[in-house]
Design an enzyme around this catalytic site. Structure first.
Site, mmCIF file in Angstrom:
data_model
loop_
_atom_site.group_PDB
_atom_site.id
_atom_site.type_symbol
_atom_site.label_atom_id
_atom_site.label_comp_id
_atom_site.label_asym_id
_atom_site.label_seq_id
_atom_site.Cartn_x
_atom_site.Cartn_y
_atom_site.Cartn_z
ATOM 1 N N LYS A 155 0.833 -1.212 0.000
ATOM 2 C CA LYS A 155 0.000 0.000 0.000
ATOM 3 C C LYS A 155 0.865 1.258 0.000
ATOM 4 O O LYS A 155 2.067 1.206 0.197
ATOM 5 C CB LYS A 155 -0.946 0.003 1.214
ATOM 6 N N TYR B 141 1.904 0.307 -4.536
ATOM 7 C CA TYR B 141 0.693 1.035 -4.943
ATOM 8 C C TYR B 141 0.762 2.427 -4.325
ATOM 9 O O TYR B 141 1.089 2.579 -3.146
ATOM 10 C CB TYR B 141 -0.576 0.333 -4.436
ATOM 11 N N HIS C 297 -1.628 5.393 -5.699
ATOM 12 C CA HIS C 297 -2.944 6.051 -5.823
ATOM 13 C C HIS C 297 -2.857 7.538 -5.463
ATOM 14 O O HIS C 297 -3.534 8.027 -4.558
ATOM 15 C CB HIS C 297 -3.988 5.347 -4.936
ATOM 16 N N GLU D 70 0.040 0.670 -9.937
ATOM 17 C CA GLU D 70 -1.247 0.760 -10.643
ATOM 18 C C GLU D 70 -1.200 1.530 -11.955
ATOM 19 O O GLU D 70 -2.173 1.523 -12.699
ATOM 20 C CB GLU D 70 -2.337 1.366 -9.723
ATOM 21 N N ASP E 203 -10.080 3.723 -3.795
ATOM 22 C CA ASP E 203 -8.638 4.028 -3.734
ATOM 23 C C ASP E 203 -8.255 5.112 -4.744
ATOM 24 O O ASP E 203 -7.196 5.716 -4.634
ATOM 25 C CB ASP E 203 -7.779 2.769 -3.912
HETATM 26 N N1 LIG Z 1 -10.577 -0.944 -3.003
HETATM 27 C C1 LIG Z 1 -9.649 -1.826 -3.305
HETATM 28 O O1 LIG Z 1 -9.131 -2.536 -2.439
HETATM 29 C C2 LIG Z 1 -9.226 -2.020 -4.746
HETATM 30 C C3 LIG Z 1 -8.495 -3.136 -5.150
HETATM 31 C C4 LIG Z 1 -8.168 -3.276 -6.501
HETATM 32 C C5 LIG Z 1 -8.574 -2.316 -7.430
HETATM 33 N N2 LIG Z 1 -9.270 -1.228 -6.975
HETATM 34 C C6 LIG Z 1 -9.738 -0.168 -7.863
HETATM 35 O O2 LIG Z 1 -10.838 -0.604 -8.637
HETATM 36 C C7 LIG Z 1 -10.961 0.270 -9.758
HETATM 37 C C8 LIG Z 1 -11.173 -0.540 -11.033
HETATM 38 O O3 LIG Z 1 -9.995 -1.262 -11.337
HETATM 39 P P1 LIG Z 1 -9.885 -2.227 -12.609
HETATM 40 O O4 LIG Z 1 -8.585 -2.932 -12.508
HETATM 41 O O5 LIG Z 1 -11.132 -3.017 -12.766
HETATM 42 O O6 LIG Z 1 -9.784 -1.164 -13.792
HETATM 43 P P2 LIG Z 1 -9.968 -1.485 -15.349
HETATM 44 O O7 LIG Z 1 -9.201 -0.432 -16.075
HETATM 45 O O8 LIG Z 1 -9.682 -2.924 -15.630
HETATM 46 O O9 LIG Z 1 -11.539 -1.273 -15.576
HETATM 47 C C9 LIG Z 1 -12.171 -0.042 -15.421
HETATM 48 C C10 LIG Z 1 -13.352 0.005 -16.333
HETATM 49 O O10 LIG Z 1 -14.085 1.201 -16.056
HETATM 50 C C11 LIG Z 1 -14.640 1.627 -17.288
HETATM 51 N N3 LIG Z 1 -15.071 3.008 -17.155
HETATM 52 C C12 LIG Z 1 -14.336 4.143 -17.113
HETATM 53 N N4 LIG Z 1 -15.131 5.217 -16.930
HETATM 54 C C13 LIG Z 1 -16.396 4.742 -16.859
HETATM 55 C C14 LIG Z 1 -17.685 5.342 -16.669
HETATM 56 N N5 LIG Z 1 -17.814 6.671 -16.521
HETATM 57 N N6 LIG Z 1 -18.782 4.542 -16.642
HETATM 58 C C15 LIG Z 1 -18.665 3.202 -16.786
HETATM 59 N N7 LIG Z 1 -17.485 2.580 -16.971
HETATM 60 C C16 LIG Z 1 -16.373 3.332 -17.002
HETATM 61 C C17 LIG Z 1 -13.512 1.398 -18.287
HETATM 62 O O11 LIG Z 1 -13.982 1.369 -19.624
HETATM 63 C C18 LIG Z 1 -12.966 0.035 -17.823
HETATM 64 O O12 LIG Z 1 -13.565 -1.048 -18.506
HETATM 65 C C19 LIG Z 1 -9.660 1.105 -9.757
HETATM 66 O O13 LIG Z 1 -9.905 2.359 -9.172
HETATM 67 C C20 LIG Z 1 -8.740 0.307 -8.883
HETATM 68 O O14 LIG Z 1 -7.710 1.110 -8.299
HETATM 69 C C21 LIG Z 1 -9.594 -1.063 -5.659
#
Ligand SMILES: NC(=O)c1ccc[n+]([C@@H]2O[C@H](COP(=O)([O-])OP(=O)(O)OC[C@H]3O[C@@H](n4cnc5c(N)ncnc54)[C@H](O)[C@@H]3O)[C@@H](O)[C@H]2O)c1
Length: 396
Positions: free
Chosen positions: A74, A93, A95, A117, A269
């Site tokens: 993190k 990571y 962010h 990321e 995040d």
């Molecule tokens: N909270 C946690 O512990 C944790 C863990 C892992 C990932 N994440 C977060 O989850 C989020 C998604 O990650 P990911 O790997 O799936 O990303 P990704 O790039 O694989 O997928 C994101 C998707 O969002 C779509 N998108 C973008 N803007 C949009 C909108 N306005 N409406 C609808 N769709 C839209 C994109 O086209 C894409 O398909 C990131 O912010 C990542 O940092 C959080």
């Protein structure tokens, strides 16, 4: 090179950035590995297991004081930022887009800070985010199903229903790595599942992957708004590479949901994709706004370290070895995808979407690292080589 691994100190974070497999690989490449005493405990990896592969077990101050390359999971906590030396490289990571204070602290340290990321592979995908996204996606549905239980504040509906009683409706906004894996679990639990994305090609891929077991929907303000009144669980999983998450549900729209519906904001995040989201922890994961339960844990995979540590380090190890072998500047010169991971160097923000997010000046990584013009001719840790033309992550 000396490679250091501190214990993660973020609350309820049990992952570790290197396993004994990684220690052995680094040792075979002639590097020295310093592991903080007890760093692997949360992931059931003993100090002895690291030592057996050649690591030196040291106190925390030696990791930060001696290592040239520091590996994390993190983002550094405030007390760690002060320990960063200007000549060190931090690989973890970060962010940063929604975190101006941390970004300023990292700039002031003078260290080179590389974010897992925003590293990209040769196809523009996020190889170091994907494994954690796969895990967070699966947890998102599990956690959402749990929070829908009445004693936990939810509506009191079973995701899969039973014969004669319909299942719950699950809306997943963002159909990338998180969204697809959340959908697979929701399908497995027999919910009615709708996945929203703005990328039509991605919706085509998902449509094939789901084989008719979930619906895909082109995401827009209206299409989301129209489905909210039927929805029991919303999973927010949008991402614009490196940038602060866009709001896909505003506070004014919460009233469209059923009372005690559940929102799981996985994109928390990156600042959160629901206007009413704020970061929470595994110990106290939810809060309520306008009768809607919000689950916004920023380190969801931290809850399953035995799965997450191995999934993460399988992906990071080739990059760690490249940075250890060549130093960050040369490794980033060879691999434009890794170069996209460099968020802070020479006291400057070197990622355009981060610079925009924190309102600081953007300096190209080539300039900050003294690389000259982008070459785009490298092999890359994924073996294929990313092209320098993708050095505009905000455009994804
Ligand atoms: N909270 C946690 O512990 C944790 C863990 C892992 C990932 N994440 C977060 O989850 C989020 C998604 O990650 P990911 O790997 O799936 O990303 P990704 O790039 O694989 O997928 C994101 C998707 O969002 C779509 N998108 C973008 N803007 C949009 C909108 N306005 N409406 C609808 N769709 C839209 C994109 O086209 C894409 O398909 C990131 O912010 C990542 O940092 C959080």
């Amino acid at each position: 090179m000396k490679v250091g691994v501190p214990t993660e100190i973020k609350p309820d974070e049990y992952r570790v950035a290197l396993t004994p497999v990684g220690v052995r690989e680094l040792a075979e490449h002639g590097h020295e590995v310093l592991i903080e005493k007890g760093a692997g405990e949360g992931s059931a990896i003993s100090d002895a297991a690291y030592e057996a592969q050649g690591a030196r077990i040291v106190p925390v101050e030696d990791v930060w004081g001696e290592a040239d390359l520091i590996l994390g999971v993190k983002e550094p906590q405030p007390e760690e930022v002060g320990l960063l030396r200007p000549e060190a490289t931090l690989f973890t990571y970060l962010h940063l887009a929604p975190a101006p204070e941390l970004t300023r602290g990292l700039c002031e340290s003078g260290a080179t800070c590389v974010a897992y990321e925003t590293v990209e592979d040769s196809k523009g995908r996020l190889p170091l985010l994907a494994p954690m996204s796969e895990i967070a996606g699966k947890i998102a549905t599990q956690a959402g199903a749990f929070m829908l239980e009445k004693p936990l504040g939810g509506r009191g509906i079973l995701l899969g229903g039973v014969p004669g009683v319909p299942p719950a409706n699950v809306m997943i906004i963002g159909g990338g790595a998180v969204g697809m894996h959340a959908a697979f679990i929701a399908i497995g639990m027999e919910a009615d599942v709708f996945v929203y994305d703005t990328d039509l090609d991605r919706l085509r891929e998902l449509d094939i992957a789901f084989g008719g077991r979930a619906s895909t929907v082109f995401s827009s303000v209206l299409s989301i708004e129209e489905r909210l009144p039927q929805t029991d669980l919303v999973i927010g999983a949008v991402l614009v590479h490196g940038a602060r998450a866009p709001y896909v549900i505003k506070r004014s729209q919460l009233g469209l949901l059923k009372p005690q519906a559940v929102l799981v904001d996985v994109a928390i995040d990156q600042g959160g994709c629901f206007e009413t989201s704020r970061p929470t922890t595994h110990r106290d994961p939810t809060f309520e706004v306008d009768g809607v339960i919000h689950y916004c844990v920023t380190n969801m995979p931290g809850a399953v370290p035995i799965s997450s540590t191995y999934a993460l380090t399988n992906a990071t190890l080739p990059y760690v070895i490249a940075v250890a072998d060549h130093g960050i500047a040369e490794a980033a010169r060879r691999d434009p995808g890794l170069r996209l991971g460099v968020n802070v160097a020479g006291g400057k923000v070197t990622h355009p979407a981060v610079a925009e997010g924190v309102s600081l000046e953007y300096v190209p990584p080539e300039e900050a690292l003294g690389l000259g013009e982008p070459s785009g001719d490298g092999a890359g840790a994924d073996g294929a080589g990313a092209t320098a033309t993708r050095a505009t992550p905000g455009a994804h």
